[in-house]
Design an enzyme around this catalytic site. Sequence first.
Site, PDB file in Angstrom:
ATOM      1  N   LYS A 169       1.021  -1.185   0.130  1.00  0.00           N
ATOM      2  CA  LYS A 169      -0.056  -0.038   0.043  1.00  0.00           C
ATOM      3  C   LYS A 169       0.929   1.292   0.073  1.00  0.00           C
ATOM      4  CE  LYS A 169      -3.908  -2.203   2.356  1.00  0.00           C
ATOM      5  NZ  LYS A 169      -4.470  -2.166   3.718  1.00  0.00           N
TER       6      LYS A 169
ATOM      7  N   TYR B 102     -12.619  -2.660  -3.357  1.00  0.00           N
ATOM      8  CA  TYR B 102     -13.008  -2.408  -1.989  1.00  0.00           C
ATOM      9  C   TYR B 102     -14.550  -2.417  -2.033  1.00  0.00           C
ATOM     10  CZ  TYR B 102      -8.413  -1.902   0.403  1.00  0.00           C
ATOM     11  OH  TYR B 102      -7.264  -2.348   0.772  1.00  0.00           O
TER      12      TYR B 102
ATOM     13  N   ASN C  46      -1.979   0.302   7.553  1.00  0.00           N
ATOM     14  CA  ASN C  46      -1.576  -1.156   7.588  1.00  0.00           C
ATOM     15  C   ASN C  46      -0.600  -1.830   6.733  1.00  0.00           C
ATOM     16  OD1 ASN C  46      -3.564  -1.932   6.020  1.00  0.00           O
ATOM     17  ND2 ASN C  46      -4.810  -3.205   7.574  1.00  0.00           N
TER      18      ASN C  46
ATOM     19  N   HIS D  51      -2.013  -5.580   1.649  1.00  0.00           N
ATOM     20  CA  HIS D  51      -3.285  -6.071   1.246  1.00  0.00           C
ATOM     21  C   HIS D  51      -3.138  -7.529   0.911  1.00  0.00           C
ATOM     22  CE1 HIS D  51      -7.458  -6.928  -0.236  1.00  0.00           C
ATOM     23  NE2 HIS D  51      -6.926  -7.485  -1.095  1.00  0.00           N
TER      24      HIS D  51
ATOM     25  N   GLU E 194     -10.077 -10.466  -7.435  1.00  0.00           N
ATOM     26  CA  GLU E 194      -8.920  -9.174  -7.402  1.00  0.00           C
ATOM     27  C   GLU E 194      -7.664  -9.554  -8.093  1.00  0.00           C
ATOM     28  OE1 GLU E 194      -9.907  -8.476  -2.627  1.00  0.00           O
ATOM     29  OE2 GLU E 194      -7.969  -9.335  -3.109  1.00  0.00           O
TER      30      GLU E 194
HETATM   31  P1  IDP Z   1      -8.005  -6.696   5.693  1.00  0.00           P
HETATM   32  O1  IDP Z   1      -7.215  -5.700   4.800  1.00  0.00           O
HETATM   33  O2  IDP Z   1      -7.164  -7.178   6.852  1.00  0.00           O
HETATM   34  O3  IDP Z   1      -8.692  -7.772   4.746  1.00  0.00           O
HETATM   35  P2  IDP Z   1     -10.667  -5.604   5.897  1.00  0.00           P
HETATM   36  O4  IDP Z   1     -11.432  -5.545   6.955  1.00  0.00           O
HETATM   37  O5  IDP Z   1     -10.950  -5.998   4.576  1.00  0.00           O
HETATM   38  O6  IDP Z   1      -8.994  -5.824   6.287  1.00  0.00           O
HETATM   39  O7  IDP Z   1     -10.309  -3.775   5.838  1.00  0.00           O
HETATM   40  C1  IDP Z   1      -9.842  -3.497   4.184  1.00  0.00           C
HETATM   41  C2  IDP Z   1      -8.851  -2.171   4.862  1.00  0.00           C
HETATM   42  O8  IDP Z   1      -9.687  -1.175   5.173  1.00  0.00           O
HETATM   43  C3  IDP Z   1      -7.877  -2.598   5.908  1.00  0.00           C
HETATM   44  O9  IDP Z   1      -6.774  -3.436   5.531  1.00  0.00           O
HETATM   45  C4  IDP Z   1      -7.575  -1.131   6.229  1.00  0.00           C
HETATM   46  O10 IDP Z   1      -6.580  -0.510   5.279  1.00  0.00           O
HETATM   47  C5  IDP Z   1      -8.788  -0.662   6.077  1.00  0.00           C
HETATM   48  N1  IDP Z   1      -9.753  -0.323   7.232  1.00  0.00           N
HETATM   49  C6  IDP Z   1     -10.279  -1.682   7.876  1.00  0.00           C
HETATM   50  N2  IDP Z   1     -10.872  -1.233   9.022  1.00  0.00           N
HETATM   51  C7  IDP Z   1     -10.547   0.179   9.413  1.00  0.00           C
HETATM   52  C8  IDP Z   1     -10.725   1.165  10.342  1.00  0.00           C
HETATM   53  O11 IDP Z   1     -11.326   0.720  11.334  1.00  0.00           O
HETATM   54  N3  IDP Z   1     -10.457   2.441  10.237  1.00  0.00           N
HETATM   55  C9  IDP Z   1      -9.418   2.803   9.100  1.00  0.00           C
HETATM   56  N4  IDP Z   1      -8.990   1.872   8.204  1.00  0.00           N
HETATM   57  C10 IDP Z   1      -9.916   0.481   8.192  1.00  0.00           C
HETATM   58 MG    MG Z   2     -10.037  -7.710   3.524  1.00  0.00          MG
END
Ligand code: IDP
Ligand code: MG
Length: 149
Positions: free
Chosen positions: A9, A49, A112, A115, A126
């Site tokens: 990312k 997304y 984070n 992905h 994807e």
């Molecule tokens: P993942 O990336 O571990 O699969 P997901 O729940 O699918 O997690 O969420 C997609 C992305 O959305 C996360 O990696 C993160 O970048 C962002 N995200 C998810 N929850 C939050 C939040 O509560 N605050 C800000 N960003 C979030």
């Molecule tokens: Mg996800």
Amino acid sequence: MERTLVIIKPDAVQRGLIGEIITRLERRGLKIVAMKMMQISKKLAAKHYGVHVGKPFYEGLIEYITSNPVAVMAVEGRQAIEIVRNTMGATNPAQAAPGTIRADLALEIGRNLVHGSDGPETAAFELGLFFGEDEILSWKRDTDRWISE
Ligand code: IDP
Ligand code: MG
């Protein structure tokens, strides 16, 4: 062999962590079968997304993922989807297990770093969004037999 999509990312690219992240995946034995730098468009981000539309973090997530270049990869290996997810760690770095990418290199859920597709259907969907069929290589690596029996 299973294939999955990895996105390094914008925060990871800006922080100079492309190599670190690729190294962690590569050293596990995963094989890179496609790789490129790109800047994700709003349209592509919305498709990728789509499941998160309406969630409180959605707008910020689209802003973040489209803000700067990313590195995207298709990686291959036995149970690649699960292996990548486990190597990344939990979505929230605060809860990620030590030794994972997100625990070792990140602090916050909204930054984070990486992905990885979360299941076989998602991976196929994807990979199709980010790569043409001709961009994904089937290649034989000489170490394959030492990594997979
Ligand atoms: P993942 O990336 O571990 O699969 P997901 O729940 O699918 O997690 O969420 C997609 C992305 O959305 C996360 O990696 C993160 O970048 C962002 N995200 C998810 N929850 C939050 C939040 O509560 N605050 C800000 N960003 C979030
Ligand atoms: Mg996800």
